[in-house]
Structure formats: C-alpha cells, structure tokens
Design a protein around this motif. Structure first.
Motif, mmCIF file in Angstrom:
data_model
loop_
_atom_site.group_PDB
_atom_site.id
_atom_site.type_symbol
_atom_site.label_atom_id
_atom_site.label_comp_id
_atom_site.label_asym_id
_atom_site.label_seq_id
_atom_site.Cartn_x
_atom_site.Cartn_y
_atom_site.Cartn_z
ATOM 1 N N ALA A 55 0.807 -1.224 0.000
ATOM 2 C CA ALA A 55 0.000 0.000 0.000
ATOM 3 C C ALA A 55 0.838 1.271 0.000
ATOM 4 O O ALA A 55 0.369 2.313 -0.464
ATOM 5 C CB ALA A 55 -0.928 0.017 1.218
ATOM 6 N N TYR A 56 2.065 1.202 0.516
ATOM 7 C CA TYR A 56 2.886 2.414 0.672
ATOM 8 C C TYR A 56 4.239 2.280 -0.019
ATOM 9 O O TYR A 56 5.244 2.787 0.468
ATOM 10 C CB TYR A 56 3.093 2.718 2.157
ATOM 11 C CG TYR A 56 1.817 2.728 2.966
ATOM 12 C CD1 TYR A 56 0.807 3.648 2.678
ATOM 13 C CD2 TYR A 56 1.603 1.807 3.989
ATOM 14 C CE1 TYR A 56 -0.368 3.656 3.400
ATOM 15 C CE2 TYR A 56 0.433 1.816 4.720
ATOM 16 C CZ TYR A 56 -0.553 2.741 4.429
ATOM 17 O OH TYR A 56 -1.720 2.752 5.144
ATOM 18 N N ALA A 57 4.292 1.601 -1.152
ATOM 19 C CA ALA A 57 5.557 1.434 -1.873
ATOM 20 C C ALA A 57 6.087 2.800 -2.296
ATOM 21 O O ALA A 57 5.353 3.633 -2.829
ATOM 22 C CB ALA A 57 5.341 0.548 -3.094
ATOM 23 N N ARG A 58 7.377 3.013 -2.062
ATOM 24 C CA ARG A 58 7.988 4.301 -2.399
ATOM 25 C C ARG A 58 9.498 4.223 -2.206
ATOM 26 O O ARG A 58 10.009 3.281 -1.590
ATOM 27 C CB ARG A 58 7.423 5.429 -1.529
ATOM 28 C CG ARG A 58 7.761 5.294 -0.044
ATOM 29 C CD ARG A 58 6.863 6.195 0.773
ATOM 30 N NE ARG A 58 7.216 6.237 2.185
ATOM 31 C CZ ARG A 58 6.881 5.309 3.065
ATOM 32 N NH1 ARG A 58 6.215 4.232 2.674
ATOM 33 N NH2 ARG A 58 7.223 5.432 4.334
ATOM 34 N N ALA A 59 10.193 5.240 -2.697
ATOM 35 C CA ALA A 59 11.623 5.420 -2.458
ATOM 36 C C ALA A 59 11.816 6.859 -2.009
ATOM 37 O O ALA A 59 11.253 7.776 -2.618
ATOM 38 C CB ALA A 59 12.418 5.144 -3.728
ATOM 39 N N GLN A 60 12.602 7.060 -0.969
ATOM 40 C CA GLN A 60 12.782 8.419 -0.459
ATOM 41 C C GLN A 60 13.949 8.465 0.517
ATOM 42 O O GLN A 60 14.340 7.442 1.087
ATOM 43 C CB GLN A 60 11.518 8.901 0.257
ATOM 44 C CG GLN A 60 11.200 8.097 1.515
ATOM 45 C CD GLN A 60 10.137 8.746 2.386
ATOM 46 O OE1 GLN A 60 9.031 8.236 2.468
ATOM 47 N NE2 GLN A 60 10.500 9.828 3.063
ATOM 48 N N VAL A 61 14.491 9.653 0.700
ATOM 49 C CA VAL A 61 15.387 9.915 1.825
ATOM 50 C C VAL A 61 14.481 10.239 3.005
ATOM 51 O O VAL A 61 13.638 11.139 2.919
ATOM 52 C CB VAL A 61 16.326 11.094 1.528
ATOM 53 C CG1 VAL A 61 17.168 11.420 2.752
ATOM 54 C CG2 VAL A 61 17.235 10.763 0.352
ATOM 55 N N THR A 62 14.614 9.492 4.087
ATOM 56 C CA THR A 62 13.693 9.641 5.220
ATOM 57 C C THR A 62 14.429 10.068 6.476
ATOM 58 O O THR A 62 15.599 9.710 6.680
ATOM 59 C CB THR A 62 12.936 8.329 5.480
ATOM 60 O OG1 THR A 62 12.018 8.518 6.566
ATOM 61 C CG2 THR A 62 13.887 7.187 5.837
ATOM 62 N N GLN A 63 13.732 10.806 7.320
ATOM 63 C CA GLN A 63 14.264 11.184 8.628
ATOM 64 C C GLN A 63 13.413 10.605 9.757
ATOM 65 O O GLN A 63 13.647 10.908 10.924
ATOM 66 C CB GLN A 63 14.316 12.717 8.755
ATOM 67 C CG GLN A 63 15.245 13.391 7.754
ATOM 68 C CD GLN A 63 16.683 12.905 7.857
ATOM 69 O OE1 GLN A 63 17.159 12.563 8.946
ATOM 70 N NE2 GLN A 63 17.383 12.857 6.728
ATOM 71 N N ILE A 64 12.443 9.762 9.417
ATOM 72 C CA ILE A 64 11.626 9.124 10.447
ATOM 73 C C ILE A 64 12.474 8.052 11.131
ATOM 74 O O ILE A 64 13.018 7.174 10.468
ATOM 75 C CB ILE A 64 10.361 8.491 9.838
ATOM 76 C CG1 ILE A 64 9.451 9.588 9.276
ATOM 77 C CG2 ILE A 64 9.605 7.672 10.879
ATOM 78 C CD1 ILE A 64 8.206 9.078 8.597
ATOM 79 N N PRO A 65 12.619 8.113 12.462
ATOM 80 C CA PRO A 65 13.465 7.126 13.151
ATOM 81 C C PRO A 65 12.884 5.719 13.032
ATOM 82 O O PRO A 65 11.667 5.536 12.958
ATOM 83 C CB PRO A 65 13.458 7.606 14.610
ATOM 84 C CG PRO A 65 12.241 8.460 14.736
ATOM 85 C CD PRO A 65 12.009 9.073 13.389
ATOM 86 N N TYR A 66 13.747 4.738 13.005
ATOM 87 C CA TYR A 66 13.326 3.341 12.903
ATOM 88 C C TYR A 66 14.155 2.522 13.882
ATOM 89 O O TYR A 66 15.209 2.943 14.344
ATOM 90 C CB TYR A 66 13.508 2.820 11.472
ATOM 91 C CG TYR A 66 14.928 2.957 10.950
ATOM 92 C CD1 TYR A 66 15.862 1.934 11.127
ATOM 93 C CD2 TYR A 66 15.343 4.117 10.293
ATOM 94 C CE1 TYR A 66 17.165 2.073 10.669
ATOM 95 C CE2 TYR A 66 16.641 4.250 9.834
ATOM 96 C CZ TYR A 66 17.542 3.227 10.020
ATOM 97 O OH TYR A 66 18.834 3.364 9.574
ATOM 98 N N GLN A 67 13.648 1.342 14.209
ATOM 99 C CA GLN A 67 14.342 0.467 15.149
ATOM 100 C C GLN A 67 14.574 -0.875 14.475
ATOM 101 O O GLN A 67 13.632 -1.511 13.993
ATOM 102 C CB GLN A 67 13.528 0.285 16.432
ATOM 103 C CG GLN A 67 14.292 -0.437 17.529
ATOM 104 C CD GLN A 67 13.556 -0.379 18.864
ATOM 105 O OE1 GLN A 67 12.414 0.055 18.932
ATOM 106 N NE2 GLN A 67 14.199 -0.813 19.922
#
Length: 572
Positions: A55-67
């Motif tokens: 549903a949310y396929a994409r490519a991007q530079v992200t700043q959302i933190p992940y674990q």
C-alpha cells in the motif's frame, strides 16, 4: 497525486543530485517489506528508504526514526555482504514507469569489478525489490519470493533472469515530441482530455492528467505549456495539500490544486515523510503488534461481558427484599399452596393489603416454596458486597485495556516492544521460552526500555510524551521531575506529558496540552479538557497498574488536537 511515473521521475532527479557517487555504509531491514540504505555522500549520511509495501511502496530519503530487529533477516544479510562499502553510481528510472534502478559499483568474489542493480518496482500489491547482476540480468535475491503458480508472466525467484513487467506501449512524455498531444486536443472534447492523456502517455495518474489539463487550458501554445509543466519535475517544489476534511495529498510542485492548507517542503523526502508518517507508521505498528491488538480486544470483550453479568446480579440483589416478602407471605399462608400449582395470589400485608401474584415451583408445597425464596434472598444479600468488589476490579481492567488500546493506536514501532514487556510483566502475555544450550546456563537478556518522544515548544522548552505505561511511570514518578509541569487529558486514556520547566509560559502549556490531547483517545475531538499540575502532586496507589496515578489541585485548559503542530514540534 499518487506516486505515479511523473513523481518517480522527480525522485530519480533528486536521488542523483544527493546520492550519486556516495558510498553505501549500512543496510538495515527494520520492517518486512522495507530496506534502509545509509548512503554517505559529501560528508553527510542519507537514510534511503526503499519500500515494497503493497500500500505504501515508495523510495525516499527519510528522517523518520526506525528500530532494527535484534536478528537481521536473510535478505538484509545478503544485501550487506554485497552492498556495504560499494559506491552508488547513479539512479535511473525505467522509461517513465514506477521502476528505479540503483546502480551499485562493487566487486565479485574473485575481486573483479561488477555492477549490481538494486531495482525497486512500486506496483501496489505487486511491488518488489530485487538485487540483479547487470551483465547477465540474473536475480541474486529479492525481498518477496513469488512462486510460479502465483505469477506466470515472469519468474520472481533467485537465479531467474530479471524481466521487466509487461510494457504498456505508451509514449514517454519526457522524450516524446508531444505531437500526439496536439491531436488529442483537436480531436477530443475538453472533458475527455485527461483520460486521453493517460491512455497515450506513460506515468500519468488521473490527478496529474487533470493538472496538465488545467495548465494547458487556454494556453496559446499547448505544446510549450506542456513542456514547461513537465520541466517542473526536474526542479520540484514539493507541496502538501490538506483539505477541509483534513485529508492529505501531495505533488512534486504546486500545480493549482484546491486545498484548505498548503505546505511547502525543501525536498521530496521531507514531503513523503510528512504524508506517510501517520499512515505508514500505523501500518507498521499493526504488523508488529497484531498479537497485542488481538489480546487487548479479547480482554476488553471478556471484561465487558463480565461487567454486564455483574451489573445484572447487582440489579437482582437490589430487589432481594422482594424475595423476602414473597417468602414471608408463603410461610404465613402455606395452606393456599398445593403441589402442582405454578402461581398463587396472596393478600400482601406489607403493601396496604394489595394482592401479590407469586410464581411457584409446582414440585413443592407452600413451605418449600417459601424456603426457596428465603434462600434466594440470603444469597443475593451476601452477593452484593462481593459483586461491588468485582465490579470495581472489572472496571479497573476495562480502564487498563482501554489505555493499552489507545497507546497502540498512537504508538510508533519502537513503542510496541515496551507495551509487550508490560503485558508480560502483568501476566497477560506469555514470554517465549528460551532455548537452553547444553552445559550452559542461559541468562535472560536485560531489557532496555524505549525513551519517551521528545518535542520542542515554540520558545525552546523541551516537552516529553510517554507513549506507553512504562514510559508514563518514568515521566510521572521520577523524583527529579517533581517540580516540572505534568499534563493528561481529562477522564480519558492518553499519554502522560511532561514540560521540562517549573514555570512554563502559557503558550508552552497550551502546546503541551495539544500534544496530550493528540496522543489520547480524544485525538479526533475538539475542545478537549486537559489537566495540568506539578508532577510532585501525583500519587500512585499501592498495587495500581502501570501508568495509573491519582492527583488533586489541578488546573484545566481546553484545546483542540493539531496534527500539524505535532509534526512541527517533533524533535528529530
């Protein structure tokens, strides 16, 4: 606009400007269908998200933190072996389709130079991410293995030859002379232009086709107007639109879409972070916390059913005196009752000699029926105190699981682990048994609790928000926080919020109250009451569940939750 071929064209342009020539320093797979590449270029690290989510396929530079998971996946380990330390040469779009090739220069096992293509296909539920050897187009690995019986058009398994999805046989608007556009404008009515553009040119969604129609409508030279419009995708000015119903949409540049609010961003990555933050994060939480959501739902259902039965028993116990009256009347007039009777009407000397109809058990005589009513009376009288105690305990369970349900609704993926640990500690969830190694004593690894989310008020004051009960207790009951201002939405489940100040400004209190309202069950409400007071006035009763506190002497402020403010104050 959806993420169509035109938007992917703009993404490829931004990627080449920022990433081309950089080194891939790290590879992570924090979520099942998503990879994070950390690309270092021009002395800066860029976390690049490649998502094959249906549903949310994409490519991007992200700043959302992940674990990251404690144990990396096989796909992540394979990419690390082949990509870490390699140079990212360029990023290419396939025609004007939703396919990107990330060309990586590296060396094979013999030390010979080779080019690998990390290929992302953003095709809805058919989205996938491949690592392909360029010289022979062999698929080395892919994030989703698809058996032949599920896809007969091409093979989507390791060692197969990579084949592009079936071609649409449409014109690429960026390489076309646009002669067919002139024909469309001459032959079709204006109402049909958008649909005809979609059918003729590759990469147009319905929204982008309609935007192009607006751009060329009334232009003296439609071809020049179209070329100028397409040029914006090489110099994007990312724009986020918010409708009057709070619905979000986005575009690579402001193309005149009607909206209640428009927000400009410097990069496409920042735009996509703002658009997908809520949706994608909620979906990630649902994936990680599916078992917890089911547990909470079942516990709430069980306790609500128990509460209903207890309330019925309490109602019956309130009517216990009526059973005593019926027993007294039957024992006074036993001769009026014979075995086999199902009811009798007796003069009621307790109520001005009105007659009372009494149901009977036909198996018994008058005295035996009287004893049955006395037994019911004694049972209900004794049950009342127990039922009241059980109702209080059941209500406590309902409040607790409503709180957990609210926390899961506003949680980020990193918060799910804390909620799971809490449910294990409270005995609602079993901990997985650890495998014992022969001859060795296995030790339970020390759990490190996540930190509360941090926000910065307009005047620079730090505001912390607990996203689960463990974090809430840490914020509310820590001695060093006693003089800081604590906030919580009134009489509803929600996060504990702490202002890192003993005397915050009224503006900071209002902003913190809006955070408390947003991270609560009142997120979609207006004019939400939020209580605030120094944290030192909070008390936790003995034996109370995590996150539960009592207080008095609070002040109350009324606010409306503001999602835009939450994003603005969020500390990255």
């Amino acid at each position: 606009m959806p993420l169509d071929g035109l938007f992917v064209h703009a993404l490829a342009h931004e990627f080449n400007q920022k990433l081309a020539g950089g080194r891939i320093t790290k590879v992570h797979q924090p979520y099942p269908n998503e990879i994070i590449l950390v690309v270092r270029n021009n002395s800066q690290n860029y976390p690049v998200l490649l998502s094959a989510h249906p549903a949310y396929a994409r490519a991007q530079v992200t700043q959302i933190p992940y674990q990251n998971p404690k144990t990396p996946t096989n796909f992540a380990m394979f990419l690390r072996r082949n990509l870490e330390g390699a140079r990212l040469e360029k990023i290419e779009q396939v025609d004007n389709d939703r396919i990107l090739h990330f060309a990586v220069n590296t060396h094979d096992e013999l030390g010979d130079e080779q080019t690998l293509l990390l290929t992302l296909e953003m095709m809805g539920r058919h989205s996938n991410l491949f690592l392909v050897r360029e010289k022979d187009q062999r698929i080395l690995e892919l994030i989703k293995h698809v058996p032949a019986d599920q896809n007969r058009v091409r093979s989507l398994m390791p060692s197969a030859t990579y084949v592009l999805p079936p071609a649409q046989n449409k014109e690429n608007p960026f390489t076309s002379d646009l002669g067919s556009l002139a024909k469309i404008l001459l032959d079709d009515e204006r109402a049909n232009w958008a649909k005809a553009i979609q059918q003729q040119f590759e990469g147009f969604s319905s929204q982008s086709a309609q935007a192009l129609v607006r751009a060329i409508d009334g232009a003296s030279d439609a071809i020049d107007a179209t070329k100028n419009w397409l040029a914006h995708f090489d110099q994007p000015a990312p724009t986020l639109y918010r409708s009057d119903k709070n619905k979000l949409s986005y575009a690579a540049f402001d193309w005149g879409q009607e909206a209640n609010e428009k927000t400009a961003f410097e990069t496409l990555g920042e735009l996509l972070d703002a658009y997908f933050a809520g949706q994608a994060e909620a979906d990630r939480v649902n994936q990680q916390a599916a078992s917890l959501v089911r547990l909470v739902k079942n516990e709430l259902k069980k306790n609500l059913g128990k509460q209903k039965k207890l309330e019925q028993t309490l109602t019956d116990s309130e009517n216990a005196d009526s059973f005593k009256v019926k027993g007294d009347l039957l024992i006074t007039y036993p001769h009026l009752v014979k075995k086999g009777m199902t009811e009798v009407e007796i003069e009621n000397y307790y109520d001005e000699n009105k007659r009372l109809k009494i149901a009977l058990d036909p198996r018994f005589d008058g005295l035996q029926n009287a004893n049955r009513y006395f037994h019911k009376y004694r049972k209900l009288r004794l049950a009342k105190d127990y039922v009241l105690e059980q109702l209080a305990a059941t209500q406590e369970e309902i409040d607790y699981f409503n709180q957990i349900q609210t926390q899961l609704a506003v949680a980020s993926p990193k918060d799910v682990a804390d909620i799971k640990v809490e449910l294990i500690d409270q005995g609602y969830l079993r901990e997985k048994a650890r495998i014992k190694t022969k001859g060795k004593q296995t030790k339970k690894p020390k759990y490190v609790m996540g930190k509360p989310d941090q926000f910065v008020a307009s005047d620079g004051t730090l505001i912390e928000v607990g996203k689960n009960n463990l974090q809430n207790d840490q914020l509310s009951l820590k001695k060093s926080n006693r003089h800081k201002i604590w906030l919580h939405v009134q009489k509803l489940p929600g996060s504990h919020v702490l202002i890192d100040s003993e005397n915050p400004s009224s503006e900071t209190i209002e902003e913190a109250a809006k955070l408390a309202a947003y991270f609560s069950k009142a997120r979609d409400s207006a004019n939400v009451p939020v209580d605030y007071l120094p944290a030192g006035k909070l008390r936790k009763p003995n034996g109370a569940k995590p996150g539960f506190v009592i207080f008095e002497g609070q002040q109350t402020i009324y606010v409306t939750p503001d999602a835009h403010l939450v994003q603005k104050l969020k500390k990255v």
